[in-house]
Design a protein around this motif. Structure first.
Motif, PDB file in Angstrom:
ATOM      1  N   ALA A 115       0.833  -1.204   0.000  1.00 56.78           N
ATOM      2  CA  ALA A 115       0.000   0.000   0.000  1.00 56.78           C
ATOM      3  C   ALA A 115       0.867   1.253   0.000  1.00 56.78           C
ATOM      4  O   ALA A 115       0.592   2.225  -0.724  1.00 56.78           O
ATOM      5  CB  ALA A 115      -0.921  -0.008   1.219  1.00 56.78           C
ATOM      6  N   ALA A 139      -2.774   4.476   4.226  1.00 52.82           N
ATOM      7  CA  ALA A 139      -2.968   3.337   3.326  1.00 52.82           C
ATOM      8  C   ALA A 139      -2.408   2.049   3.917  1.00 52.82           C
ATOM      9  O   ALA A 139      -3.036   0.977   3.848  1.00 52.82           O
ATOM     10  CB  ALA A 139      -2.316   3.628   1.972  1.00 52.82           C
ATOM     11  N   SER A 140      -1.221   2.124   4.535  1.00 48.08           N
ATOM     12  CA  SER A 140      -0.606   0.925   5.111  1.00 48.08           C
ATOM     13  C   SER A 140      -1.397   0.406   6.300  1.00 48.08           C
ATOM     14  O   SER A 140      -1.597  -0.810   6.447  1.00 48.08           O
ATOM     15  CB  SER A 140       0.834   1.237   5.542  1.00 48.08           C
ATOM     16  OG  SER A 140       1.632   1.541   4.432  1.00 48.08           O
ATOM     17  N   ALA A 143      -4.601  -1.200   4.934  1.00 52.99           N
ATOM     18  CA  ALA A 143      -4.332  -2.469   4.248  1.00 52.99           C
ATOM     19  C   ALA A 143      -4.059  -3.579   5.257  1.00 52.99           C
ATOM     20  O   ALA A 143      -4.603  -4.689   5.156  1.00 52.99           O
ATOM     21  CB  ALA A 143      -3.161  -2.308   3.291  1.00 52.99           C
TER      22      ALA A 143
END
Length: 380
Positions: A115, A139-140, A143
């Protein structure tokens, strides 16, 4: 008038060997036992390495410490790798405390890193790093959380086997990374060159310090979370007995899902730092099997995040030290190094077992008398 029934006694020998759980040992004794096990395993490792080379066994210890502490850079790398492994262990510990066997650490790391790299690849140069890095973080985390919550939902509502589910997700994550690299790398080499956008800045001039501080702070916060918060209490109760948790009003499904969101998100943060702070790229081997190594670090620490700092440091110390041992002793492959690492781990794990249990041998001629009426009163 009732008559007393005839007793049908039978004689049976005690087992030759049996395990008995020990009373809790004093902390000083536990530390001493672990120290003896570690020293004994290292001495035996030194003899094994000397046996397969012309080196003096004492050279083993010099090379071991040289590999870990031989230069300032090696010390920084030792601490950085310890922090990364600690981050994965911190991610796994709430799930393990709940007796949810999360074997998907590698996959959660990979999707978190993927991500972050996706943000760097598609948005790098189009927006400033000041905006890109927060997007990578979000995002990380998302994810990793998604990769953690999927098996939690199926466990909570359908009672699926979480070990197999999380294990299979590792392979899916590896496949996703491989697919995206194939899309991004037009040359077909399968290697994504380091990206120059979205790289984390150094802290006080050091490229290692940010990673070290973040994960050691997370370990301390996880200790407080598990020990002193309502959520931590609910995790412990669900781990001890889901039926008891339901009886006292705890929503077990919610606890399972919430805990695995946290577990996956934290593993995603490890992937974020690997992508944005260290490698600036990604491959199918980026997780470096930390998801499985962290399981051992977590168990050795008895699920205590503060103790995990020590177990993670010890594991990385042995791993990095053995790289130098291999070079100094002239070993042409990793076989001897892997034997030594496995031997050290085995001694420590065996030590943990014998701290919990003791072996009792049957005394000569000892017998146990069992009666069908031992638990009842004599009839009159």
């Amino acid at each position: 008038m009732e008559t007393q029934p005839k007793k049908q006694d039978r004689v049976k020998k005690e087992p030759l060997i049996r395990l008995v759980k020990r009373d809790a040992l004093a902390k000083k004794k536990v530390v001493l036992i672990y120290a003896i096990a570690i020293v004994a395993s290292l001495v035996l490792s030194a003899l094994i390495c000397a046996l397969f080379s012309s080196k003096n066994p004492l050279s083993f210890f010099g090379a071991l410490f040289e590999g870990a502490f031989g230069s300032p850079r090696r010390i920084w790398l030792l601490l950085q790798d310890t922090a990364l492994l600690l981050g994965v262990a911190v991610a796994l510990v709430p799930a393990f405390k709940m007796k949810f066997w999360n074997l998907g650490g590698n996959g959660q790391i990979l999707v978190g890193g993927l991500a972050a790299i996706s943000c760097m690849y598609y948005l790098g140069g189009k927006i400033s790093d000041a905006l890109l890095i927060p997007l990578m973080i979000v995002a990380s985390i998302l994810a990793g959380a998604v990769w953690g919550v999927l098996p939690a939902i199926f466990k909570a509502f359908f009672d699926t086997n979480e070990s197999l589910f999380t294990l299979m997700l590792n392979y899916i994550a590896t496949g996703l990374v491989s697919m995206f690299i194939t899309i991004w790398v037009k040359s077909g080499s399968g290697i994504l060159e380091p990206l120059k956008y979205g790289n984390f800045p150094g802290l006080f001039g050091s490229p290692y310090l940010l990673t070290i501080l973040v994960f050691f702070i997370l370990a301390a916060l996880m200790y407080v979370y598990l020990r002193y918060t309502k959520h931590g209490y609910e995790i412990s109760v669900v781990g001890d007995s889901p039926n008891t948790a339901k009886y006292i009003g705890i929503d077990v499904k919610r606890v399972i899902i919430r805990t695995m969101i946290i577990s996956g998100a934290l593993a995603g943060v490890v992937g974020l730092f690997l992508a944005g702070g260290i490698h600036h790229t990604i491959s199918t081997a980026s997780a470096n099997n930390m998801g499985f190594t962290a399981i051992m670090a977590t168990w050795l620490a008895a699920f205590n995040p503060l103790v995990m700092m020590g177990t993670c440091f010890f594991i990385i110390f042995i791993s990095r030290g053995m790289v130098e041992v291999r070079a100094d002793f002239g070993f042409t492959n990793d076989s001897i190094a892997n034997i030594v690492i496995g031997l050290v781990y085995f001694c420590v794990i065996a030590c943990s077992f014998f701290i919990t249990y003791r072996v009792v041998f049957r005394k000569t001629g000892a017998k146990t008398l069992e009666s069908d009426e031992k638990k009842g009163e004599n009839a009159v």
